[in-house]
Design a protein around this motif. Sequence first.
Motif, PDB file in Angstrom:
ATOM      1  N   ASP A  61       0.849  -1.194   0.000  1.00 31.53           N
ATOM      2  CA  ASP A  61       0.000   0.000   0.000  1.00 31.53           C
ATOM      3  C   ASP A  61       0.887   1.248   0.000  1.00 31.53           C
ATOM      4  OD1 ASP A  61       0.574   0.732   2.944  1.00 31.53           O
ATOM      5  OD2 ASP A  61      -0.120  -1.365   3.015  1.00 31.53           O
ATOM      6  N   GLU A  62       0.237   2.405  -0.042  1.00 26.22           N
ATOM      7  CA  GLU A  62       0.963   3.680  -0.161  1.00 26.22           C
ATOM      8  C   GLU A  62       1.922   3.894   1.020  1.00 26.22           C
ATOM      9  OE1 GLU A  62       1.020   5.217  -2.903  1.00 26.22           O
ATOM     10  OE2 GLU A  62       2.200   6.931  -2.218  1.00 26.22           O
ATOM     11  N   THR A  63       1.498   3.511   2.211  1.00 22.99           N
ATOM     12  CA  THR A  63       2.369   3.665   3.384  1.00 22.99           C
ATOM     13  C   THR A  63       3.632   2.816   3.225  1.00 22.99           C
ATOM     14  OG1 THR A  63       0.389   3.933   4.709  1.00 22.99           O
ATOM     15  CG2 THR A  63       2.448   3.520   5.906  1.00 22.99           C
ATOM     16  N   ALA A  64       3.434   1.575   2.789  1.00 21.25           N
ATOM     17  CA  ALA A  64       4.576   0.672   2.612  1.00 21.25           C
ATOM     18  C   ALA A  64       5.535   1.217   1.555  1.00 21.25           C
ATOM     19  CB  ALA A  64       4.091  -0.717   2.221  1.00 21.25           C
ATOM     20  N   LEU A  65       4.961   1.730   0.467  1.00 20.17           N
ATOM     21  CA  LEU A  65       5.802   2.270  -0.599  1.00 20.17           C
ATOM     22  C   LEU A  65       6.585   3.491  -0.131  1.00 20.17           C
ATOM     23  CD1 LEU A  65       3.352   1.868  -3.621  1.00 20.17           C
ATOM     24  CD2 LEU A  65       5.552   0.709  -3.343  1.00 20.17           C
ATOM     25  N   ASN A  66       5.934   4.328   0.666  1.00 21.74           N
ATOM     26  CA  ASN A  66       6.640   5.497   1.212  1.00 21.74           C
ATOM     27  C   ASN A  66       7.753   5.067   2.160  1.00 21.74           C
ATOM     28  OD1 ASN A  66       5.171   7.371  -0.212  1.00 21.74           O
ATOM     29  ND2 ASN A  66       3.651   7.663   1.412  1.00 21.74           N
ATOM     30  N   ASP A  67       7.473   4.063   2.981  1.00 20.61           N
ATOM     31  CA  ASP A  67       8.496   3.551   3.904  1.00 20.61           C
ATOM     32  C   ASP A  67       9.664   2.942   3.125  1.00 20.61           C
ATOM     33  OD1 ASP A  67       6.872   4.342   5.940  1.00 20.61           O
ATOM     34  OD2 ASP A  67       6.172   2.325   6.476  1.00 20.61           O
ATOM     35  N   LEU A  68       9.328   2.223   2.055  1.00 25.33           N
ATOM     36  CA  LEU A  68      10.352   1.630   1.194  1.00 25.33           C
ATOM     37  C   LEU A  68      11.262   2.722   0.611  1.00 25.33           C
ATOM     38  CD1 LEU A  68      11.494  -0.689  -0.732  1.00 25.33           C
ATOM     39  CD2 LEU A  68       9.704   0.007  -2.322  1.00 25.33           C
ATOM     40  N   ALA A  69      10.630   3.754   0.063  1.00 27.63           N
ATOM     41  CA  ALA A  69      11.405   4.847  -0.543  1.00 27.63           C
ATOM     42  C   ALA A  69      12.282   5.529   0.506  1.00 27.63           C
ATOM     43  CB  ALA A  69      10.466   5.860  -1.204  1.00 27.63           C
ATOM     44  N   ALA A  70      11.731   5.738   1.683  1.00 34.19           N
ATOM     45  CA  ALA A  70      12.493   6.402   2.749  1.00 34.19           C
ATOM     46  C   ALA A  70      13.690   5.547   3.168  1.00 34.19           C
ATOM     47  CB  ALA A  70      11.583   6.674   3.946  1.00 34.19           C
TER      48      ALA A  70
END
Lengths: 156, 289
Positions: free
Chosen positions: B236-245
């Motif tokens: 989900d969007e949260t996971a993708l943001n965490d991945l990018a970070a």
Amino acid sequence: MIHVKMKVNGDPTEFLCDPRETMLDALRDRLNLTGAKEGCGTGDCGACSILLDGNVVCSCLVLAAEGQDREIETVEGMAAGEDLHPLQRKFLEHAALQCGVCTPGILVAAKALLERVPDPTESEIRYWLAGNLCRCTGYDKIVHAVADAAIEMRST
Amino acid sequence: MEYAAPATLDNALALAHETDGQVRFLAGGTDVLVQLRSGLFEPDLVIDIKQIPGMLDVTRSPEGAWTIGAAVPGRILGTIEGLRDDWPGIVEAMELIGSTQIQSRASLVGNLCNASPAADGIPAMVAAGATVSIAGVDGLRTAEVADILMAPGQTNLKKGEIVTSIDLPARVAGSADAYLRFIPRTEMDIAVAGCAVNLTVKDSQVCTARVSLGAVAPTVLLVPDAATAICGTCLDETALNDLAAACRAACRPIDDKRGTVAFRTDIAGVLARRAAILAYRRAQERESA
């Protein structure tokens, strides 16, 4: 010196070379096949393109000694006597060359493409020839010449 | 400089062992010849490995593990039945390297041994959990790809050791990988940043993942925090943001003509998101297949 036996444009050929010598230098300086040109010497420009066992390679990045028992094709082998290869004729018809330094490499690379993909799209032609730099034409005429040659070769 | 093209691995190892000076192994030569011609090194012996049995072979074991010989050129990979199905990221990474001419010669093992921080093949191999088979006069050993990388252009291979193949593990259902890089044009350039993601999904949830970054540090990186960020999620969007970070946090890039520190760091996160989405979609297709 290393003794190398290989086939060049169908003819059995032998030569002696230094271990450091490239295939490009051996072709040009020992076998007098000066079609392949040295542009960059680092595999970026494709002016030295030849076929090694049917696959297009930069001859500046092949050691001459690697030629042992292999088959080499150069631009000199494309025409049958006075009869130009369809690609060569189409390059003339389309004026797909100006200074001509890149032309032998592009003809050899394009021949390899049409042997694999008789009906390439424009994108396929452009990607296949991305390793052949031309500083004169802007590529459009080259791409059109290759596409036109493909049409002729499919109809014969 | 001498040139030898031994017909057996034992002969190659003996030659390398007996030579006092610098020895270089030659597969496709797309890096070695450039370095040789630029005078970067003057080897006493170049050993062409292409006559050695297995160096030009790609094999799949009955269990599904792949062995890719050290001199297998890039153009071959996409033509091997089943390889792209199992390892699409490995194949697409290798196919991004260089022109048609380079693809006729360049190999994955060569890409690894050249050890460029910006190599396209290496992040894909690291994310895949690939190992290499290494032959030396003392025998054979295996190593994880990430473990042989030391610094730009440097591996910890010992003198006279030959990497004979890249070995990829057997796939489980619902697994796939992907590799993406950023270059300012569409072809014929060196990665400004690259990212490979290899993952397994079950019931839409990521169960295992490995994330690797290229061109943002002295060596290609494995980023465990990035894998942790997406494991157990449905991407989900949260996971993708965490991945990018997590990916951006791992970056230690240089400023050069290809990209600034800030740009490389930012783009690494963007590529990680996109590569993860691509790998996830492929994995879901393979889960249902």
